[in-house]
Design a protein around this motif. Structure first.
Motif, PDB file in Angstrom:
ATOM      1  N   UNK A 426      16.678 -32.375  51.318  1.00 32.82           N
ATOM      2  CA  UNK A 426      15.742 -33.357  52.708  1.00 32.82           C
ATOM      3  C   UNK A 426      16.665 -32.293  53.682  1.00 32.82           C
ATOM      4  N   UNK A 427      15.870 -32.968  54.711  1.00 34.70           N
ATOM      5  CA  UNK A 427      16.630 -32.105  56.012  1.00 34.70           C
ATOM      6  C   UNK A 427      15.955 -33.300  57.248  1.00 34.70           C
ATOM      7  N   UNK A 428      17.129 -34.115  57.957  1.00 35.84           N
ATOM      8  CA  UNK A 428      16.460 -35.486  58.106  1.00 35.84           C
ATOM      9  C   UNK A 428      17.255 -34.916  59.225  1.00 35.84           C
ATOM     10  N   UNK A 429      16.199 -34.671  60.443  1.00 37.62           N
ATOM     11  CA  UNK A 429      17.035 -34.278  62.006  1.00 37.62           C
ATOM     12  C   UNK A 429      15.910 -35.055  62.920  1.00 37.62           C
ATOM     13  N   UNK A 449      12.098 -31.009  50.375  1.00 34.46           N
ATOM     14  CA  UNK A 449      11.099 -31.376  49.629  1.00 34.46           C
ATOM     15  C   UNK A 449      10.716 -32.753  50.515  1.00 34.46           C
ATOM     16  N   UNK A 450      11.570 -32.292  51.678  1.00 36.92           N
ATOM     17  CA  UNK A 450      11.343 -34.026  52.960  1.00 36.92           C
ATOM     18  C   UNK A 450      11.717 -32.176  54.122  1.00 36.92           C
ATOM     19  N   UNK A 475       7.003 -34.010  58.217  1.00 41.02           N
ATOM     20  CA  UNK A 475       6.947 -34.968  59.662  1.00 41.02           C
ATOM     21  C   UNK A 475       7.522 -34.268  60.998  1.00 41.02           C
ATOM     22  N   UNK A 476       6.900 -33.509  61.426  1.00 46.03           N
ATOM     23  CA  UNK A 476       6.973 -33.359  62.879  1.00 46.03           C
ATOM     24  C   UNK A 476       6.344 -33.942  63.690  1.00 46.03           C
ATOM     25  N   UNK A 477       5.984 -34.916  64.140  1.00 47.03           N
ATOM     26  CA  UNK A 477       5.806 -35.856  65.290  1.00 47.03           C
ATOM     27  C   UNK A 477       6.796 -35.673  66.645  1.00 47.03           C
TER      28      UNK A 477
END
Length: 793
Positions: A426-429, A449-450, A475-477
């Motif tokens: 999971x990479x959350x930036x 996965x994320x 999610x690249x929004x």
């Protein structure tokens, strides 16, 4: 004397025979009692998935039945029943109370239901009662307090109700009391403090309320206290800080308040786990925690702790997890808010570091985050005020599986070296100020996965290398991404559940491969510049619940294939260029709560069934071709037609009307032809031939893109360009382009065309054609094409 001795011997022999017979008969009777009790136990079982009790029959003595043990000292007396994890379904027979020599009953991991029979209170020799992981209901039997030899009472994970009996406090030999994961209510009895032998107390995940009784501080040898997920209030009793043998304390998820004692690490030097999350604790995190050298787990999350994080936590050599998220940690200056990370470099066993949602302000680059133990696999520092850049060297954390730095003030680009974190899941930036392109190297994260990169300033195209069969959320929004959606991204990522590319500048059409996202629940490509028709392959995404395509340029009809998406709850197709009729199936989707079809080019009657009867669900405004529907939609009334039974109105009359129209048009044609032949005084070559067909691209090419160098004249309604029609045998032409912004220019076009068509004179140039179309930008275009006379007037 001899007779007296003989009488004495005879009496002793008779007494021995009597006692032997009595004991034998009594034993046989008790033997029969135990056997009957076991048969009654078996009769209470309604389902035996493994067939283990099929061996409980008369062919085998019950002492040899599976799960049954008998005493060696007391012949044929049952002392233990152990049927753990046998898949048994049924109720526990009250006859178990007849097995008076029972010491051990272990029935965990089955599906027993109904109440725990109170007859168990007759088992005075009982030492171990384990009924965990079943579905026992009712209250905890009060007369369990009669089992004074009980050492283990485990009723965890059942459906027990009512209060914890006060009488259980008389079990002075009890070492383990397990009551967690039930529906128990009321207060924790103070009498539990009388259980002087208690080592483990587990009563979490119930509905207990009130304060933690200070009497628990009297249990000097207690090592494990678990009271989490209840409704306990008040402060931590000071007596609990005297339990120097305490190894594990979990009071998380209650309504406890106040401050944690600053010397907790001194009073409780041996705990391995300290769980106080999800309460109302305030004040600073105690600096004495570093004295509790055995700490492995520190959970202080979701309270209101303030101040700096202690900077000597690195003394906790066994520390594996530290979670202090959801507090207000951080200093006013903030320059040293992350210094504690430098200390944690010494914790070589550290695996999880969570400080999300605080007020930490320091620079991430100045911290020692890249020097943390290579054992670490989870770092969460999101929702803070951390600034700077993502440091190079982050790839040193080779076992990192989760990284969250979202909602900070980090800038610059995503380091390409992140592609070396091969264990990343999971990479959350998201929600930062990151810029640049998405590194191609992220495609090396084959276990990802994320992927959350939303709300940044990322630009460029989406790398096709991101495609991975392991992806779940993409999610690249809300970035500045351009180009088309890579078909590779949707071709092999069939496990994706959330696919969100909204709020970018993506172009092109939806790839046909989108249908390969067979598990996608949320699909959002809204607010881009996508166009074309919707692929029928969308109908393969049968588990989709949320479909957002609004704010694009999609066109043509809404495909019938969407009918297979029966789980859709939210649909937004506004504004686009969808045309045709609204499909009836949209109103029949059983779970639909929102349908927005506004500002398209839809037409014809709106249905009045299903969701179309509810304006809180459906919106269709801005479709000027729609009619009908329920009155609340404020649409015009659809045209009505007569319903005569005969076919004259429906078929014959329209046919006659068409025939009459054709006859009139034919008559007009011959009249005009006759008129031309009578009054035509021009050269036969010009009017025996038709105008040439000329398109906007032809004229654009002929005039060099309407170059200023080719302008040969101007007037109020436009400009005249010279050019050469390359597709028409290189004919030299003059093109009069009307300025449609000029008032009256558009209206003058048709009259001028009609006039030039009829007039012919030797002093007028020949009219070759006319063009009424759209230019390359979609704007209106009108022009007249004449024969060029380079030397003439």
């Amino acid at each position: 004397m001899k007779a007296l001795w003989s009488f004495f011997i005879h009496s002793i022999l008779i007494l021995f025979i009597y006692l032997w017979c009595h004991t034998t008969v009594s034993g046989l009777l008790q033997n029969e009692t135990d056997g009957l009790a076991l048969i009654a136990f078996k009769d209470g079982i309604t389902h035996d998935s493994l067939g283990m009790l099929s061996f409980w029959n008369k062919a085998i003595h019950f002492c040899h039945w599976i799960g049954v043990s008998c005493s060696r000292r007391h012949v044929q007396r049952v002392v233990a029943i152990n049927l753990s994890s046998y898949g048994l379904v049924g109720s526990l027979s009250p006859h178990i109370g007849n097995l008076t020599f029972l010491r051990t009953v272990i029935l965990q991991n089955n599906s027993f239901h109904s109440e725990i029979p109170p007859q168990i209170g007759r088992l005075f020799h009982l030492r171990v009662l384990v009924l965990s992981n079943n579905s026992f209901g009712g209250e905890v039997p009060t007369n369990l307090s009669h089992c004074l030899n009980l050492k283990v009472l485990n009723l965890i994970n059942n459906k027990l109700i009512g209060k914890i009996p006060e009488e259980l406090g008389s079990l002075s030999t009890l070492q383990t009391l397990g009551l967690s994961i039930n529906n128990l209510t009321g207060k924790i009895p103070a009498s539990i403090g009388n259980m002087s032998s208690l080592i483990t107390l587990s009563a979490g995940d119930n509905h207990l309320e009130g304060r933690i009784p200070g009497e628990l501080g009297r249990i000097a040898i207690v090592e494990f206290i678990q009271l989490s997920y209840n409704k306990l209030a008040g402060t931590i009793p000071s007596s609990l800080y005297n339990l120097s043998s305490l190894d594990y304390i979990d009071i998380a998820s209650n309504q406890l308040e106040g401050r944690i004692h600053p010397d907790i690490g001194v009073f409780l030097p041996h705990p391995t786990g300290l769980f106080v999350s999800e309460n109302k604790f305030t004040g600073p995190v105690p600096g004495s925690l570093s004295n509790a050298s055995g700490l492995i787990y520190i959970h202080f999350a979701d309270n209101t702790f303030t101040g700096s994080v202690p900077q000597d936590l690195g003394r906790l050599q066994n520390l594996q997890i530290i979670n202090m998220s959801g507090n207000r940690l951080g200093s006013t200056e903030g320059d040293h808010d992350l210094d504690f990370i430098t200390s944690l470099v010494n914790c070589t066993k550290l695996k999880i570091l969570v400080f999300e949602d605080n007020s930490l302000k320091a620079s991430l680059v100045s911290s020692s985050i890249t020097n943390l133990s290579t054992q670490i696999n989870w770092i969460s520092l999101g929702i803070n005020e951390i600034h700077g850049t993502i440091p190079f060297g982050i790839e040193n954390l080779v076992n990192l599986t989760f990284l969250s730095l979202k909602s900070n003030q980090l800038t610059d680009t995503i380091p390409t070296s992140m592609g070396n974190l091969h264990e990343m899941r999971a990479l959350v930036l998201g929600r930062k100020k990151l810029s640049g392109t998405i590194p191609l190297s992220l495609g090396n994260l084959t276990l990802l996965n994320y992927l959350y990169l939303y709300d940044n300033n990322l630009s460029g195209e989406i790398p096709s290398t991101l495609a991975s069969p392991t992806l779940i959320d993409v999610i690249l929004s809300n970035n500045n991404l351009t180009g088309s959606i890579p078909k590779e991204l949707v071709d092999i990522s069939s496990g994706v559940l959330v696919f969100n590319l909204s709020g970018n500048a993506l172009t092109g059409s939806l790839p046909l491969e989108l249908g390969n996202l067979i598990n996608v629940a949320d699909l959002d490509v809204s607010h881009n510049r996508l166009s074309g028709s919707l692929p029928n392959s969308l109908g393969k995404c049968v588990v989709m619940e949320d479909l957002r395509l609004d704010g694009n340029f999609f066109e043509e009809e809404i495909p019938e294939s969407l009918q297979s998406l029966g789980g859709l709850e939210y649909i937004d197709l506004s504004p686009n260029k969808f045309a045709g009729r609204i499909p009836e199936y949209l109103g029949e989707l059983p779970f639909l709560t929102y349908l927005n079809l506004s500002f398209n080019q839809l037409e014809r009657e709106v249905f009045t069934v299903g969701a179309f009867r509810n304006t809180t669900i459906v919106s269709v405004e801005g479709n000027y071709g729609l009619c009908g529907g329920i009155p609340e939609l404020n649409l015009s009334i659809c045209p009505t037609y007569s319903t005569n039974k005969d076919l004259a109105v429906k078929i014959v009359i329209p046919v006659i009307s068409i025939a009459a129209s054709c006859f009139i048009l034919l008559a007009i044609f011959f009249i005009i032809r006759h008129w031309k032949s009578k009054f035509n005084v021009s050269s036969p070559e010009l009017y025996n031939s038709q105008f040439q067909r000329v398109s906007y691209p032809d004229l654009h090419k002929a005039t060099g893109g309407f170059s200023e160098s080719n302008i040969i004249g101007t007037e109020s309604y436009g400009c005249v360009y010279k050019g050469v029609l390359l597709e028409q045998d290189r004919i030299a032409i003059a093109v009069k382009v009307l300025n449609l912004q000029q008032k009256g220019a558009s209206k003058s076009f048709m009259p001028e065309c009609k006039a030039l068509r009829r007039i012919c004179h030797r002093n007028l140039v020949q009219t070759l054609s006319a063009c009424s179309s759209l230019d390359f930008k979609g704007n209106g275009f009108k022009a007249l094409v004449f024969e060029l006379m380079p030397q003439g007037s």
